[in-house]
Design a protein around this motif. Structure first.
Motif, short mmCIF file in Angstrom:
data_model
loop_
_atom_site.label_atom_id
_atom_site.label_comp_id
_atom_site.label_asym_id
_atom_site.label_seq_id
_atom_site.Cartn_x
_atom_site.Cartn_y
_atom_site.Cartn_z
N ILE A 481 0.84 -1.21 0.00
CA ILE A 481 0.00 0.00 0.00
C ILE A 481 0.87 1.26 0.00
N LEU A 482 1.93 1.26 0.83
CA LEU A 482 2.80 2.43 0.91
C LEU A 482 3.58 2.65 -0.38
N SER A 483 3.91 1.58 -1.07
CA SER A 483 4.59 1.74 -2.36
C SER A 483 3.64 2.35 -3.40
N GLU A 484 2.35 2.03 -3.29
CA GLU A 484 1.37 2.63 -4.19
C GLU A 484 1.16 4.12 -3.88
N ALA A 485 1.33 4.49 -2.60
CA ALA A 485 1.20 5.91 -2.24
C ALA A 485 2.28 6.75 -2.89
N VAL A 486 3.41 6.13 -3.21
CA VAL A 486 4.49 6.84 -3.90
C VAL A 486 4.32 6.75 -5.41
N ALA A 487 3.93 5.58 -5.88
CA ALA A 487 3.80 5.38 -7.33
C ALA A 487 2.68 6.22 -7.92
N GLY A 488 1.55 6.36 -7.19
CA GLY A 488 0.43 7.08 -7.79
C GLY A 488 -0.34 7.95 -6.82
N GLY A 489 0.20 8.18 -5.63
CA GLY A 489 -0.52 8.96 -4.63
C GLY A 489 0.21 10.23 -4.26
N GLU A 497 14.16 6.57 -9.42
CA GLU A 497 14.14 5.81 -10.66
C GLU A 497 14.81 4.45 -10.49
N GLY A 498 14.11 3.41 -10.93
CA GLY A 498 14.65 2.06 -10.87
C GLY A 498 14.36 1.31 -9.58
N TYR A 499 13.79 2.00 -8.60
CA TYR A 499 13.51 1.38 -7.30
C TYR A 499 12.08 1.71 -6.88
N ALA A 500 11.38 0.72 -6.35
CA ALA A 500 10.07 0.98 -5.77
C ALA A 500 10.24 1.52 -4.36
N VAL A 501 9.67 2.67 -4.10
CA VAL A 501 9.74 3.31 -2.79
C VAL A 501 8.41 3.13 -2.08
N ALA A 502 8.45 2.74 -0.83
CA ALA A 502 7.25 2.67 0.01
C ALA A 502 7.32 3.78 1.04
N GLY A 503 6.27 4.59 1.11
CA GLY A 503 6.35 5.69 2.06
C GLY A 503 5.05 6.43 2.22
N GLN A 586 5.49 -5.38 -7.91
CA GLN A 586 5.47 -3.95 -8.17
C GLN A 586 4.17 -3.37 -7.65
N PRO A 587 4.20 -2.09 -7.27
CA PRO A 587 2.99 -1.47 -6.74
C PRO A 587 1.90 -1.38 -7.78
N LEU A 588 0.67 -1.55 -7.31
CA LEU A 588 -0.49 -1.43 -8.19
C LEU A 588 -0.80 0.04 -8.42
N GLN A 589 -1.28 0.38 -9.59
CA GLN A 589 -1.70 1.75 -9.88
C GLN A 589 -3.16 1.91 -9.47
N VAL A 590 -3.46 3.00 -8.82
CA VAL A 590 -4.82 3.25 -8.35
C VAL A 590 -5.27 4.61 -8.84
N ALA A 591 -6.57 4.80 -8.81
CA ALA A 591 -7.14 6.09 -9.21
C ALA A 591 -6.73 7.15 -8.22
N THR A 592 -6.48 8.36 -8.70
CA THR A 592 -6.10 9.46 -7.83
C THR A 592 -7.25 10.43 -7.66
N GLY A 593 -7.11 11.33 -6.70
CA GLY A 593 -8.14 12.33 -6.47
C GLY A 593 -8.62 12.31 -5.06
N GLY A 594 -7.71 12.54 -4.10
CA GLY A 594 -8.10 12.43 -2.70
C GLY A 594 -7.79 13.64 -1.88
N SER A 595 -7.14 13.43 -0.75
CA SER A 595 -7.10 14.41 0.31
C SER A 595 -5.92 15.35 0.29
N GLU A 596 -4.74 14.87 -0.07
CA GLU A 596 -3.57 15.73 0.00
C GLU A 596 -2.88 15.75 -1.34
N PRO A 597 -2.72 16.92 -1.97
CA PRO A 597 -2.08 16.97 -3.28
C PRO A 597 -0.65 16.49 -3.21
N SER A 598 -0.16 15.90 -4.30
CA SER A 598 1.19 15.34 -4.31
C SER A 598 2.24 16.41 -4.47
N GLY A 599 1.89 17.56 -4.88
CA GLY A 599 2.89 18.57 -5.08
C GLY A 599 2.57 19.84 -4.41
#
Length: 599
Positions: A481-489, A497-503, A586-599
């Motif tokens: 779940i935490l790796s998905e938060a980085v990949a698409g959250g 790049e080249g590494y899956a990050v969980a955070g 590898q982390p699953l891609q999920v739909a975005t559009g929630g509570s805290e913007p990524s940038g």
């Protein structure tokens, strides 16, 4: 005949002085003189007897005192080394400048000659050399070049003596960890203070019998007490990563126009801390490092970063799987408080995975209520909240996790989303390390081993024993779940790049000293966080970046994420961690559009 008669008569008319009287007086004088000589001889004999048989030890001691010279032999304080054996703190020979005031002829003239070399003013220096006594320090910790220049002056009564000086090759980049020592080489902060007894040396001495000219007496007294050097102490800190952490943190604090920040790099499986740096601003507003180790002394509200712990508890308790869904509105009223998600939205059918990835406050609160206050408090304490790390460093905060009996009606809601609870950056990193370690809490460590003067190597035992906090299955779910938060959250800017990050990101309002979160003008101050580990499928490294009061951007993803990514790339190269092999999860891609913007 008549001539004879007159002569006899003349002789009889003179006073008669018998020769016996003269001899008596002369003999009496001689007797007195003899008696005096005898008395003197007797006194001399008695004194000789006393010196020979009764005062011999005292006389010998007096002779020894005047012929024996004792000198001190310096022991060397142990070095503090990084994990590779490179010095973080070491001792070098400098000098102390001192004076014998009884020999100094003109204190003011001597002081005037010394001031260009030692600095300061002549009057105070002259005052030191004017006091009664045989010894006074004029200046301690004098570099070799200055000491040589003082000796070249050949001032009567002024000399130098060797003493040790502590030097720190990384300077301010590691001082909050390593600490410092006093002029007399005693630890006063950091590792120098915590392990002062281990690092401290014991001075020795040499006692030699000398002729007045300074030569040793052949066969004379010669005694020595060997100096014992302090033990070298090797830390888990990597000097290169410590330097890079301080550099990157300083730049990030400047770029986000923040008040300060903290950054830590660790190895989850061993608890080893590889780098730990704090940045603050000085009185002029310049960003500096090395003032205080806020990684352990500063307790802050973590905000959404704590959601990784809340849902680890939910998963471990068997209340849900990552795919379990529930209806999540964008606002919720509890008692007299209203809670909202960052972005308004209709009621959504959110899975546990969605709630964490999108950092939904409302979804987290609803699942926290299902878990219950008692269970949430129990899990958070097992993750290490409310307790010190066991490093033993002075000034470490235990943070604040209120006792369950003191929770209010809204405490369950606020604590589950990281408000009303405070922890240190190290505590939060250790909790995420537990997830990386498949659910096992491994205590932090910063000391690798000690090497004594005789070469014996020992490692300190852990202050806290490892413990299981959540099941391996729950930890694996949370890693994904935490790796998905980085990949698409919200944590996309922490990607490497080249590494899956969980955070997980965290954007928390900072409590105001006067209470509440707003200042008198209605403004909020924030703390932005990103904490995580990589590679997500087989964690080798964990990092946390906390930015205090950023203003250019307040969100954890944008304020802290870039520094995480930059330092993670350097650490991966430094420790030669290869990218995951093809076919790793590898982390699953999920739909975005929630509570805290990524940038």
């Amino acid at each position: 005949m008549s001539r004879l008669t007159r002569g006899s008569a003349r002789d009889r008319s003179r006073p008669v002085e018998a020769s016996g009287t003269r001899g008596y007086r002369s003999g009496r004088r001689r007797a007195v003189l003899v008696l005096m000589l005898l008395a003197m001889a007797a006194a001399l004999g008695v004194r000789t007897f006393e010196l020979q048989f009764r005062d011999d030890e005292r006389i010998l001691a007096w002779a020894r005192d005047h012929r024996l010279q004792e000198s001190s032999v310096m022991g060397v304080r142990g070095d503090i080394l990084d994990r590779s054996g490179e010095p973080l703190a070491t001792s070098v020979e400098w000098s102390a400048v001192y004076a014998d005031p009884s020999v100094v002829g003109d204190p003011l003239a001597a002081a005037s000659a010394l001031v260009p070399l030692l600095g300061g003013e002549a009057a105070p220096l002259a005052q030191k050399m004017s006091v009664p006594g045989r010894f006074v320090y004029l200046q301690r910790q004098v570099p070799p070049e200055q000491a040589a220049a003082v000796r070249e002056l050949e001032l009567a009564g002024v000399a130098t003596a060797p003493e040790l000086h502590r030097t720190y090759p990384l300077g301010d980049f590691a001082v909050e960890i390593v600490g410092s020592v006093s002029t007399d080489h005693r630890g006063i902060s950091g590792i120098e203070l915590l392990y002062d007894e281990v690092l401290a040396a014991r001075n020795g001495s040499e006692l030699r019998e000398m002729y007045p000219g300074g030569r040793s007496v052949p066969g004379g007294v010669s005694e020595s007490v060997r100096a014992i050097d302090g033990a070298d102490l090797r830390l888990t800190i990597d000097g290169v990563l410590q330097f890079e952490a301080a550099r990157i943190l300083t730049e990030q604090v400047s770029e986000t126009d923040a008040a300060g920040g903290v950054i830590i790099v660790a190895r989850p499986a061993t608890g080893e801390i590889l780098a730990m740096s704090t940045a603050t601003r000085d009185g002029s507003g310049e960003v500096i490092t090395g003032v205080e180790n806020k990684a352990i002394t500063w307790a802050f509200e973590p905000g959404s970063a704590i959601k990784g712990l809340t849902f680890s508890a939910v998963l471990d308790a068997g209340l849900a799987t990552p795919a379990t869904t529930s209806a999540v509105p964008d606002r919720l009223v509890l008692y007299d408080s209203e809670f909202t998600d960052y972005t308004p939205h209709p009621v959504l059918d959110y899975s546990v995975r969605d709630i964490v990835v999108e950092s939904s406050n409302i979804g987290t609160i609803l699942w926290g209520e299902r878990l219950g206050a008692a269970e949430l408090e129990n899990y958070l304490r097992r993750f290490g909240l409310g307790a010190r790390s066991g490093l033993g460093l002075y000034g470490e905060s235990a943070g604040l996790l209120p006792a369950l009996a003191n929770w209010s009606g809204t405490s369950l809601a606020t604590i589950s989303i990281g408000q009303g609870v405070s922890l240190t950056p190290l505590q939060l990193l250790q909790a995420f390390n537990t997830i990386a370690n498949d659910g096992v809490y491994v205590p932090a460590r910063i000391v690798a081993d000690f090497t004594a003067a005789d070469g014996a190597v020992t490692s300190p035992p852990p202050a806290i024993e490892p413990r299981r906090v959540i099941s391996s299955a729950a930890a694996t779910h949370m890693q994904r779940i935490l790796s998905e938060a980085v990949a698409g959250g919200t944590g996309q800017r922490a990607a490497v790049e080249g590494y899956a990050v969980a955070g997980k990101t965290g954007t928390a309002r900072k409590p105001h000293p006067d209470g509440g979160y707003e200042d008198s003008d209605g403004n909020y101050r924030y703390v932005a966080t990103f904490v995580g580990f990589l590679p997500a499928s087989a964690p080798e490294l964990s990092l946390i970046v906390v930015i205090d009061e950023p203003t250019a951007t307040i969100f954890g993803g944008s304020a802290a994420g870039p520094a995480f990514a930059e330092l993670a790339e350097i650490a991966l190269r430094r420790l030669k961690v290869p990218p995951p092999t093809p076919g790793a999860p590898q982390p699953l891609q999920v739909a975005t559009g929630g509570s805290e913007p990524s940038g």
